[in-house]
Design a protein around this motif. Structure first.
Motif, PDB file in Angstrom:
ATOM      1  N   THR A 159       0.789  -1.331   0.135  1.00 38.17           N
ATOM      2  CA  THR A 159      -0.081  -0.113   0.049  1.00 38.17           C
ATOM      3  C   THR A 159       0.941   1.082   0.136  1.00 38.17           C
ATOM      4  O   THR A 159       0.749   2.267  -0.800  1.00 38.17           O
ATOM      5  CB  THR A 159      -0.932   0.070   1.159  1.00 38.17           C
ATOM      6  N   GLY A 160       1.988   1.217   0.938  1.00 37.24           N
ATOM      7  CA  GLY A 160       2.671   2.298   0.971  1.00 37.24           C
ATOM      8  C   GLY A 160       3.641   2.633  -0.456  1.00 37.24           C
ATOM      9  O   GLY A 160       3.766   3.625  -1.004  1.00 37.24           O
ATOM     10  N   MET A 161       3.718   1.569  -1.165  1.00 37.04           N
ATOM     11  CA  MET A 161       4.724   1.741  -2.171  1.00 37.04           C
ATOM     12  C   MET A 161       3.767   2.236  -3.461  1.00 37.04           C
ATOM     13  O   MET A 161       4.045   3.045  -4.138  1.00 37.04           O
ATOM     14  CB  MET A 161       5.442   0.401  -2.740  1.00 37.04           C
ATOM     15  N   ARG A 162       2.429   1.440  -3.541  1.00 34.13           N
ATOM     16  CA  ARG A 162       1.577   2.100  -4.317  1.00 34.13           C
ATOM     17  C   ARG A 162       1.157   3.538  -4.178  1.00 34.13           C
ATOM     18  O   ARG A 162       1.040   4.258  -5.336  1.00 34.13           O
ATOM     19  CB  ARG A 162       0.433   1.191  -4.432  1.00 34.13           C
ATOM     20  N   ARG A 163       0.901   3.860  -2.921  1.00 30.38           N
ATOM     21  CA  ARG A 163       0.616   5.274  -2.884  1.00 30.38           C
ATOM     22  C   ARG A 163       1.644   6.257  -2.727  1.00 30.38           C
ATOM     23  O   ARG A 163       1.642   7.441  -2.652  1.00 30.38           O
ATOM     24  CB  ARG A 163      -0.165   5.420  -1.496  1.00 30.38           C
ATOM     25  N   ARG A 164       2.865   5.814  -3.025  1.00 28.86           N
ATOM     26  CA  ARG A 164       4.065   6.590  -3.071  1.00 28.86           C
ATOM     27  C   ARG A 164       4.314   7.306  -1.849  1.00 28.86           C
ATOM     28  O   ARG A 164       4.935   8.539  -1.765  1.00 28.86           O
ATOM     29  CB  ARG A 164       4.185   7.466  -4.129  1.00 28.86           C
TER      30      ARG A 164
END
Length: 334
Positions: free
Chosen positions: A248-253
């Motif tokens: 989630t953190g990676m996708r939401r940058r």
């Protein structure tokens, strides 16, 4: 009371080892990622992110190793003869890496040499630490309270697998650290590396977790026998939650979530090791209580630890607070 003190000290040493792994892990991971970070400017920027804290992180390694020697001399006397080669390789790699770190900025004409040295020192130290962990997990042969195995018992496919898993785990910590501490192209490169390192780490950790119960029935019983399974099941569930946080953190940058999730992943792996090892200091040969020094020594050393550990925590927290936030690529270590 002596038994209680021995378990308190086991907890303190475990905390020191965990602190070393998660703190020194990201700067070792930064070195592991050196070849893929781009040009000299990006490598220098990456090094500047860890420059204020990297040597302080290794304080925890000294505390953990020194504590093992002073508080659990029997465990130290058994473990060290079994693991002398990888321990020596790890220490030499850390020394060589430290030299490369300092000389890179002071001998610019040999910068490429020191970059290569920094990379190989980081990889070798991480691999050696993983091999040491794997050798402990697979077991050390003990007879009459002494090491009874061969010189190369530590070198097995399983220990090499754990070594590779730790290298990728440190690369994940390093990549997510750079995502959190940098901006622009370097952050984008680190983000790509974090995806790859994250997938590789989860795969290798899963593989090690599957193979570990096959090494010894005691591991199998500890994790899957009733009622133990009701208390151990939360670890893989928490792993899934941590993975979800990372993705989630990676996708939401989001720049902080991936690093936090990587830290949680290492913490959960450490908890899993604690579940597997307890109540042994040398699995499954020497218990924590049997390995401990006399009670008077434990009290004496605990008095010093109650002063020393808060001091280390204090200056570590202060250093990270002072150097919080993004690192300016035009400023830093000189």
């Amino acid at each position: 009371m002596g038994v209680e003190l021995s378990f308190i000290w086991a907890g303190l040493i475990a905390f020191a080892v965990l602190a070393y792994v998660i703190l020194d892990g990201f700067d070792l991971g930064t070195g592991i990622l050196f070849p893929v970070l781009g040009g000299d400017r990006h490598r220098a920027h990456a090094m500047n992110t860890i420059a204020p804290v990297w040597d302080g992180n290794e304080t925890w390694l000294v505390l953990g190793g020194g504590g093992l020697f002073a508080v659990f001399p029997l465990a130290y006397a058994v473990i060290m003869p079994a693991l002398y080669p990888p321990v020596i390789v790890m220490l030499l790699a850390l020394i060589f890496r430290g030299v490369a770190f300092e000389f890179r900025h002071r001998t610019p004409e040999h910068k490429i040499l020191w970059d290569i040295s920094f990379f190989f020192g980081s990889v070798t130290a991480a691999l050696a630490q993983g091999v040491i962990l794997g050798a402990l997990v697979q077991g050390i042969e003990v007879e009459n309270r002494a090491y009874a195995g061969g010189y190369w018992d530590w070198l097995t496919p399983f220990s090499l697998l754990t070594g590779l898993a730790l290298v990728m785990g440190y690369a994940l910590l390093g990549a997510t650290w750079l995502v959190m501490k940098t901006e622009g192209p370097l952050r984008d490169t680190a983000r790509q590396a974090a995806w790859i390192a994250g997938a590789a780490t989860l795969f290798l950790v899963g593989l090690v977790s599957i193979l570990t119960p096959m090494l010894d029935n005691l591991y199998l019983d500890r994790w899957f026998d009733r009622p133990n399974v009701y208390f151990t099941l939360w670890v893989p569930v928490a792993m899934l939650g941590t993975t979800a946080l990372f993705v989630t953190g990676m996708r939401r940058r989001h720049d902080v979530w991936p690093f936090v999730s990587a830290l949680l992943l290492f913490g959960l792996c450490f908890v899993g090791l604690g579940i597997s090892f307890y109540p042994y200091m040398v699995p499954h040969a020497i218990t924590i209580a049997a390995a401990a020094a006399p009670e008077s020594s434990l009290w004496f050393l605990l008095a010093g630890a109650l002063v020393l550990i808060p001091m280390i925590l204090g200056y570590t927290a202060y250093a990270y607070w002072v150097f919080r936030g993004k690192t300016d690529p035009e400023e830093g270590y000189h």
